[in-house]
Design a protein around this motif. Sequence first.
Motif, mmCIF file in Angstrom:
data_model
loop_
_atom_site.group_PDB
_atom_site.id
_atom_site.type_symbol
_atom_site.label_atom_id
_atom_site.label_comp_id
_atom_site.label_asym_id
_atom_site.label_seq_id
_atom_site.Cartn_x
_atom_site.Cartn_y
_atom_site.Cartn_z
ATOM 1 N N ARG A 134 0.825 -1.195 0.055
ATOM 2 C CA ARG A 134 0.361 0.405 -0.029
ATOM 3 C C ARG A 134 0.659 1.214 0.468
ATOM 4 O O ARG A 134 1.856 1.170 0.568
ATOM 5 C CB ARG A 134 -1.020 -0.004 0.965
ATOM 6 C CG ARG A 134 -2.048 -0.509 1.119
ATOM 7 C CD ARG A 134 -2.838 -0.998 3.087
ATOM 8 N NE ARG A 134 -3.746 -1.986 2.335
ATOM 9 C CZ ARG A 134 -4.266 -2.478 3.339
ATOM 10 N NH1 ARG A 134 -4.135 -1.884 4.572
ATOM 11 N NH2 ARG A 134 -4.873 -3.527 3.298
ATOM 12 N N THR A 135 0.377 2.516 -0.328
ATOM 13 C CA THR A 135 1.207 3.842 -0.833
ATOM 14 C C THR A 135 0.238 4.884 -0.207
ATOM 15 O O THR A 135 -0.684 4.385 -0.549
ATOM 16 C CB THR A 135 1.502 3.406 -2.165
ATOM 17 O OG1 THR A 135 2.869 4.712 -1.736
ATOM 18 C CG2 THR A 135 1.043 3.633 -3.299
ATOM 19 N N LEU A 136 0.575 5.941 0.191
ATOM 20 C CA LEU A 136 -0.470 6.977 0.306
ATOM 21 C C LEU A 136 0.046 8.547 -0.831
ATOM 22 O O LEU A 136 1.246 8.674 -1.193
ATOM 23 C CB LEU A 136 0.488 7.615 1.498
ATOM 24 C CG LEU A 136 -1.244 8.705 1.959
ATOM 25 C CD1 LEU A 136 -0.470 10.244 1.918
ATOM 26 C CD2 LEU A 136 -2.572 8.209 1.747
ATOM 27 N N GLU A 151 2.466 7.500 6.464
ATOM 28 C CA GLU A 151 1.950 8.529 6.058
ATOM 29 C C GLU A 151 -0.185 7.772 6.297
ATOM 30 O O GLU A 151 -0.680 8.869 6.638
ATOM 31 C CB GLU A 151 2.261 8.969 4.301
ATOM 32 C CG GLU A 151 3.975 9.179 4.445
ATOM 33 C CD GLU A 151 4.411 9.762 3.395
ATOM 34 O OE1 GLU A 151 5.250 10.149 2.926
ATOM 35 O OE2 GLU A 151 3.758 9.364 2.071
ATOM 36 N N ILE A 152 0.224 6.862 5.871
ATOM 37 C CA ILE A 152 -1.144 5.852 5.756
ATOM 38 C C ILE A 152 -2.442 6.538 6.995
ATOM 39 O O ILE A 152 -3.292 6.635 6.267
ATOM 40 C CB ILE A 152 -1.473 4.809 5.514
ATOM 41 C CG1 ILE A 152 -1.076 5.120 3.272
ATOM 42 C CG2 ILE A 152 -3.142 4.435 4.835
ATOM 43 C CD1 ILE A 152 -0.628 2.870 2.892
ATOM 44 N N ALA A 159 5.702 4.915 3.736
ATOM 45 C CA ALA A 159 4.032 4.500 3.198
ATOM 46 C C ALA A 159 3.201 4.356 4.395
ATOM 47 O O ALA A 159 2.607 4.542 4.730
ATOM 48 C CB ALA A 159 4.033 3.156 2.202
ATOM 49 N N ILE A 161 -7.319 12.535 -1.205
ATOM 50 C CA ILE A 161 -5.554 12.115 -0.050
ATOM 51 C C ILE A 161 -6.526 10.172 -0.386
ATOM 52 O O ILE A 161 -7.804 9.908 0.151
ATOM 53 C CB ILE A 161 -5.815 12.471 0.921
ATOM 54 C CG1 ILE A 161 -5.290 13.785 1.455
ATOM 55 C CG2 ILE A 161 -4.537 11.597 1.549
ATOM 56 C CD1 ILE A 161 -6.074 14.487 3.128
ATOM 57 N N GLN A 162 -5.333 9.419 -0.808
ATOM 58 C CA GLN A 162 -5.810 7.930 -1.031
ATOM 59 C C GLN A 162 -5.540 6.940 -0.753
ATOM 60 O O GLN A 162 -3.743 7.038 -0.508
ATOM 61 C CB GLN A 162 -6.536 7.425 -2.541
ATOM 62 C CG GLN A 162 -6.212 8.071 -3.963
ATOM 63 C CD GLN A 162 -5.420 9.946 -4.000
ATOM 64 O OE1 GLN A 162 -6.287 9.956 -3.600
ATOM 65 N NE2 GLN A 162 -4.613 10.576 -4.091
ATOM 66 N N ALA A 163 -5.032 6.476 0.173
ATOM 67 C CA ALA A 163 -4.371 4.593 -0.138
ATOM 68 C C ALA A 163 -4.285 3.866 -1.164
ATOM 69 O O ALA A 163 -5.950 4.250 -1.826
ATOM 70 C CB ALA A 163 -4.781 4.084 1.340
ATOM 71 N N SER A 203 4.177 7.649 -1.385
ATOM 72 C CA SER A 203 5.009 7.925 -0.759
ATOM 73 C C SER A 203 6.303 6.789 -1.052
ATOM 74 O O SER A 203 6.413 6.650 -2.348
ATOM 75 C CB SER A 203 4.516 6.811 0.456
ATOM 76 O OG SER A 203 3.342 7.453 0.893
#
Length: 141
Positions: free
Chosen positions: A5-7, A128-129, A125, A74-76, A119
Amino acid sequence: MALERTLSIIKPDAVAKNVIGEIYSRFEKGGLKVVASKMKHLSRKEAEGFYAVHRERPFFNALVEFMISGPVMIQALEGENAIAKNRELMGATNPKDAAPGTIRADFADSIDANAVHGSDAPETAAVEIAYFFASTEIFPR
Ligand code: RTP
Ligand code: MG
């Protein structure tokens, strides 16, 4: 390959240009799933906290001013190698150096107003998430 996962943040310039959908489409076509999402107008404190690693850099104040100049999306994102994949889709930090067809080549105006954040490593990541989303706000499928 690792499921990561990344922000991602669509910055105020790109939100103002009305290209949220175009950018989401790049994520989806690149094999990334939006697993969490919110629009927000960051407070100064939130922006300073998010970019705390850059506090000593000469561009810190300009970066914070820019990030609070309007709402952000903003999204993951989740997918195989999501951190590197997102940065590949984004292109280089300075849009002048960004490869053709990348988000920054197509939508960014300058190194300051550069359309998106992503990220840069698994550790950042995760931090930040968690900075923006509670676990109950994340919906992997
Ligand atoms: P981001 O964190 O936003 O995904 O971008 P990045 O990794 O490509 O760039 P980073 O080095 O983390 O810098 C964060 C943001 O600060 C602004 N910046 N301005 N004027 C300058 O020299 C300069 N350098 C960086 C950019 O908006 C960059 O995205
Ligand atoms: Mg960065």
